[in-house]
Design a protein around this motif. Structure first.
Motif, PDB file in Angstrom:
ATOM      1  N   LYS A   1       0.866  -1.177   0.000  1.00 42.82           N
ATOM      2  CA  LYS A   1       0.000   0.000   0.000  1.00 42.82           C
ATOM      3  C   LYS A   1       0.900   1.223   0.000  1.00 42.82           C
ATOM      4  CE  LYS A   1      -4.231  -1.584   2.316  1.00 42.82           C
ATOM      5  NZ  LYS A   1      -5.231  -1.091   1.361  1.00 42.82           N
ATOM      6  N   ASP A   2       0.436   2.280  -0.667  1.00 45.99           N
ATOM      7  CA  ASP A   2       1.168   3.541  -0.693  1.00 45.99           C
ATOM      8  C   ASP A   2       0.132   4.662  -0.680  1.00 45.99           C
ATOM      9  OD1 ASP A   2       3.012   5.527  -0.871  1.00 45.99           O
ATOM     10  OD2 ASP A   2       3.856   4.927  -2.808  1.00 45.99           O
ATOM     11  N   LEU A   3      -0.252   5.070   0.525  1.00 46.77           N
ATOM     12  CA  LEU A   3      -1.325   6.042   0.697  1.00 46.77           C
ATOM     13  C   LEU A   3      -0.816   7.336   1.309  1.00 46.77           C
ATOM     14  CD1 LEU A   3      -4.106   3.773   2.297  1.00 46.77           C
ATOM     15  CD2 LEU A   3      -3.887   4.408  -0.111  1.00 46.77           C
ATOM     16  N   VAL A   4      -1.352   8.452   0.829  1.00 47.87           N
ATOM     17  CA  VAL A   4      -1.129   9.759   1.440  1.00 47.87           C
ATOM     18  C   VAL A   4      -2.502  10.355   1.728  1.00 47.87           C
ATOM     19  CG1 VAL A   4      -0.188  12.075   1.185  1.00 47.87           C
ATOM     20  CG2 VAL A   4       1.050  10.124   0.228  1.00 47.87           C
ATOM     21  N   ILE A   5      -2.752  10.704   2.988  1.00 48.63           N
ATOM     22  CA  ILE A   5      -4.050  11.245   3.381  1.00 48.63           C
ATOM     23  C   ILE A   5      -3.861  12.638   3.957  1.00 48.63           C
ATOM     24  CG2 ILE A   5      -6.095  10.923   4.814  1.00 48.63           C
ATOM     25  CD1 ILE A   5      -5.434   7.940   4.909  1.00 48.63           C
ATOM     26  N   ASP A   6      -4.560  13.608   3.393  1.00 49.61           N
ATOM     27  CA  ASP A   6      -4.563  14.972   3.911  1.00 49.61           C
ATOM     28  C   ASP A   6      -5.887  15.211   4.616  1.00 49.61           C
ATOM     29  OD1 ASP A   6      -2.017  16.204   2.879  1.00 49.61           O
ATOM     30  OD2 ASP A   6      -2.877  15.531   0.980  1.00 49.61           O
TER      31      ASP A   6
ATOM     32  N   ILE B   1      -7.786  11.347   0.143  1.00 52.78           N
ATOM     33  CA  ILE B   1      -6.959  10.149   0.055  1.00 52.78           C
ATOM     34  C   ILE B   1      -6.359   9.990  -1.335  1.00 52.78           C
ATOM     35  CG2 ILE B   1      -6.912   7.651   0.374  1.00 52.78           C
ATOM     36  CD1 ILE B   1      -9.578   8.085   1.989  1.00 52.78           C
ATOM     37  N   HIS B   2      -5.040   9.905  -1.383  1.00 53.30           N
ATOM     38  CA  HIS B   2      -4.333   9.664  -2.638  1.00 53.30           C
ATOM     39  C   HIS B   2      -3.699   8.279  -2.561  1.00 53.30           C
ATOM     40  CE1 HIS B   2      -0.899  10.861  -5.613  1.00 53.30           C
ATOM     41  NE2 HIS B   2      -1.745   9.983  -6.130  1.00 53.30           N
ATOM     42  N   ASP B   3      -4.253   7.353  -3.326  1.00 57.71           N
ATOM     43  CA  ASP B   3      -3.698   6.011  -3.417  1.00 57.71           C
ATOM     44  C   ASP B   3      -2.663   6.042  -4.540  1.00 57.71           C
ATOM     45  OD1 ASP B   3      -3.127   3.314  -3.983  1.00 57.71           O
ATOM     46  OD2 ASP B   3      -5.081   2.684  -3.240  1.00 57.71           O
ATOM     47  N   LYS B   4      -1.398   6.172  -4.176  1.00 60.55           N
ATOM     48  CA  LYS B   4      -0.330   6.320  -5.163  1.00 60.55           C
ATOM     49  C   LYS B   4      -0.093   5.029  -5.947  1.00 60.55           C
ATOM     50  CE  LYS B   4       3.230   8.800  -3.851  1.00 60.55           C
ATOM     51  NZ  LYS B   4       4.387   9.267  -3.036  1.00 60.55           N
TER      52      LYS B   4
ATOM     53  N   VAL C   1     -12.430  11.528  -1.682  1.00 58.92           N
ATOM     54  CA  VAL C   1     -12.667  12.333  -0.494  1.00 58.92           C
ATOM     55  C   VAL C   1     -13.724  11.639   0.364  1.00 58.92           C
ATOM     56  CG1 VAL C   1     -13.326  14.580   0.413  1.00 58.92           C
ATOM     57  CG2 VAL C   1     -12.158  14.416  -1.809  1.00 58.92           C
ATOM     58  N   ILE C   2     -13.446  11.517   1.663  1.00 60.03           N
ATOM     59  CA  ILE C   2     -14.369  10.866   2.589  1.00 60.03           C
ATOM     60  C   ILE C   2     -14.583  11.768   3.798  1.00 60.03           C
ATOM     61  CG2 ILE C   2     -14.715   8.887   4.129  1.00 60.03           C
ATOM     62  CD1 ILE C   2     -13.179   7.186   2.179  1.00 60.03           C
ATOM     63  N   GLU C   3     -15.823  11.861   4.267  1.00 65.78           N
ATOM     64  CA  GLU C   3     -16.136  12.646   5.455  1.00 65.78           C
ATOM     65  C   GLU C   3     -15.603  11.942   6.699  1.00 65.78           C
ATOM     66  OE1 GLU C   3     -20.214  13.680   5.786  1.00 65.78           O
ATOM     67  OE2 GLU C   3     -20.267  14.788   3.894  1.00 65.78           O
ATOM     68  N   THR C   4     -15.114  12.734   7.645  1.00 70.28           N
ATOM     69  CA  THR C   4     -14.559  12.182   8.878  1.00 70.28           C
ATOM     70  C   THR C   4     -15.299  12.735  10.088  1.00 70.28           C
ATOM     71  OG1 THR C   4     -12.941  13.970   9.139  1.00 70.28           O
ATOM     72  CG2 THR C   4     -12.280  12.063   7.815  1.00 70.28           C
TER      73      THR C   4
END
Length: 259
Positions: free
Chosen positions: A108-113, A123-126, A133-136
């Motif tokens: 997995k290679d994820l970057v979450i802002d 969420i950027h799944d590289k 975009v997901i609500e938190t």
């Protein structure tokens, strides 16, 4: 063993009662853990390091967590994981999270802002080259920032046996409700001598990795540092144990108990 480095998450989940005035940690803090499989086979190591960082002009804590398998385990199941969290120095809420893992070929290679104002995770799944975009939940934590957020909100003077804490956390691409129960005090043997510890029961999702909800036991030092000393996890096959092996840069004195 499939999620050996999930231990980084477990090391970070500790209970909280009310906020303490003095921070439990600071820049320069470093932990190293040794992991063993079924209490005898060396499985790997993990480290956590607190650094200075910056996100969109804001000074933040930048924590880097690394984990890797060693010895015989590495030959048939190699793990090399890296987690990074950038979180606010005052509120301790995260602004950015990185998960770059390779666990036996599962990558997995994820970057979450995180937008903590609009309560959204970008969420950027590289690996897949996708974005969503997901609500938190408000003031949501990531799996690394949780460790430091809760260390600063642990009150050892008021916590009672049986007390439970719930934390809103975001993991990969979903909101996760975490629960943990305080079990009491215990003196445990460590590489540094006997240490007075607080004992907890994190509740996890039963399934492929853990046998049942109550498969984990966590011990943290009963002092201002709130150091994670040990985690024992019963897995679907065998068990995994992580012990603090070395440390530096603690903000407060660390002492062992008298025999």
């Amino acid at each position: 063993m499939k999620k050996t480095l999930l231990i980084l998450f477990i090391l970070g989940v500790m209970p909280t009662a009310i906020a303490q005035e003095e921070s439990a940690f600071g820049v320069g803090e470093w932990f190293k853990f040794k992991m063993s499989y079924s209490n005898w086979l060396k499985a790997g190591n993990a480290t956590l390091t607190v650094k200075e960082g910056e996100v969109k002009g804001k000074d933040v804590y930048h924590v880097v967590g690394k984990g890797w398998t060693t010895g015989m385990i590495k030959w048939f199941f190699a793990v090399e994981d890296r987690y990074e969290s950038y979180f606010d120095k005052e509120s301790l809420v995260p602004y950015k999270f990185v998960r770059d893992i390779d666990e036996g070929g599962h990558t997995k290679d994820l970057v979450i802002d995180f937008d903590q104002v609009k309560n959204k995770a970008y969420i950027h799944d590289k690996k897949k080259d996708t974005k969503k975009v997901i609500e938190t939940k408000p003031n949501v934590q990531d799996m690394v920032s949780t460790f430091y957020y809760l260390r600063n909100n642990l009150d050892t003077k008021t916590i009672k046996i049986g007390h439970e804490v719930h934390v809103d956390m975001f993991f990969d691409d979903e909101n996760y409700g975490f629960k943990l129960r305080y079990l009491g005090e215990e003196t445990i043997s460590t590489d540094f001598g006997p240490v007075r510890a607080l004992k907890f029961r994190p509740y996890v999702m039963a399934g492929r990795v853990f046998k049942e909800e109550e498969s984990l036991t966590l011990w943290v030092s009963k002092d201002k540092n709130k150091i994670p000393l040990r985690i024992q996890a019963d897995l679907a096959v065998g068990s995994l144990r992580a012990d603090l092996e070395d440390f530096s840069g603690l903000k407060h004195p660390f002492k062992t108990s008298k025999k």
